[in-house]
Design a protein around this motif. Structure first.
Motif, PDB file in Angstrom:
ATOM      1  N   ALA A   1       0.025   8.467   4.913  1.00 55.84           N
ATOM      2  CA  ALA A   1       1.247   8.940   5.579  1.00 55.84           C
ATOM      3  C   ALA A   1       2.307   9.122   4.511  1.00 55.84           C
ATOM      4  N   ARG A   2       3.096  10.157   4.672  1.00 57.30           N
ATOM      5  CA  ARG A   2       4.203  10.375   3.751  1.00 57.30           C
ATOM      6  C   ARG A   2       5.487   9.926   4.430  1.00 57.30           C
TER       7      ARG A   2
ATOM      8  N   ARG B   1       0.824  -1.218   0.000  1.00 59.87           N
ATOM      9  CA  ARG B   1       0.000   0.000   0.000  1.00 59.87           C
ATOM     10  C   ARG B   1       0.856   1.265   0.000  1.00 59.87           C
ATOM     11  N   ARG B   2       1.991   1.220  -0.730  1.00 62.46           N
ATOM     12  CA  ARG B   2       2.924   2.346  -0.794  1.00 62.46           C
ATOM     13  C   ARG B   2       3.351   2.579  -2.240  1.00 62.46           C
ATOM     14  N   LEU B   3       3.485   3.866  -2.591  1.00 62.95           N
ATOM     15  CA  LEU B   3       4.011   4.233  -3.906  1.00 62.95           C
ATOM     16  C   LEU B   3       4.821   5.510  -3.779  1.00 62.95           C
TER      17      LEU B   3
ATOM     18  N   ALA C   1       4.102   7.814  -0.613  1.00 59.29           N
ATOM     19  CA  ALA C   1       2.788   7.925   0.013  1.00 59.29           C
ATOM     20  C   ALA C   1       2.365   6.524   0.431  1.00 59.29           C
ATOM     21  N   ALA C   2       1.897   6.402   1.658  1.00 53.76           N
ATOM     22  CA  ALA C   2       1.482   5.104   2.189  1.00 53.76           C
ATOM     23  C   ALA C   2       0.047   5.216   2.703  1.00 53.76           C
ATOM     24  N   LEU C   3      -0.774   4.275   2.310  1.00 54.08           N
ATOM     25  CA  LEU C   3      -2.159   4.217   2.774  1.00 54.08           C
ATOM     26  C   LEU C   3      -2.157   3.700   4.210  1.00 54.08           C
TER      27      LEU C   3
END
Length: 171
Positions: free
Chosen positions: A87-88, A55-57, A100-102
């Motif tokens: 969250a960054r 869940r991160r890009l 960016a992470a959900l």
């Protein structure tokens, strides 16, 4: 060079496209604002992150997937971050980049919002089309998108803001 004006058929198709896009975007925004308290863009950010590994890009990759400018993405992610949905993080490989992470809270909101969003998309678009038209719609928009973006490395593609890539991946 002479302007190639649109034929009457092309003009009708163009105007139908413009009207449909505006109506669909408005309906999606209204539905998501009512049911999830967010615009369609923010939902798209959460949904795209939910599909990413862990869940991160990287922000530049997220902008490319969403086809939006990095500044528009930064604004959206900042708002979602303020609400605790994203969250960054610093990129461990390239300190200039960020990821960016959900968050779990963002995933829970997405899971609550997704059924209503899918129902709206289905009723606005897919319930109105035959299976053959769905295939045609995909073919048409794939051709248009590919033409606008161009192939990687060609001038057209390099000029697209979300195509600007960082030199190192975050991993």
């Amino acid at each position: 060079m002479t302007t190639r004006w649109l034929t009457p058929e092309e003009q009708r198709a163009w105007r139908a496209y413009i009207a449909a896009v505006a109506l669909v975007e408005d309906a999606l925004d209204r539905q998501l604002q009512q049911e999830a308290g967010m615009p369609h863009l923010y939902y798209s950010i959460l949904a795209t992150l939910s599909d990413a590994p862990e869940r991160r890009l990287r922000m530049t990759d997220l902008a490319e997937r969403l086809k939006i400018t990095r500044s528009r993405l930064t604004y959206g992610v900042s708002r979602l971050e303020k609400d605790g949905l994203v969250a960054r993080e610093d990129c461990p490989v390239d300190k200039r980049g960020s990821v960016a992470a959900l968050t779990d809270e963002g995933m829970r909101l997405l899971e609550r919002a997704a059924p209503g969003h899918v129902d709206t998309v289905r009723s606005l678009i897919f319930d109105r089309l035959s299976p053959e038209q769905v295939g045609q719609l995909e073919d048409i928009f794939t051709a248009i998108g590919s033409g606008v973006e161009g192939d990687r490395g060609q001038t057209t593609g390099d000029e697209v803001p979300w195509r600007r890539r960082a030199s190192k991946p975050c991993s």
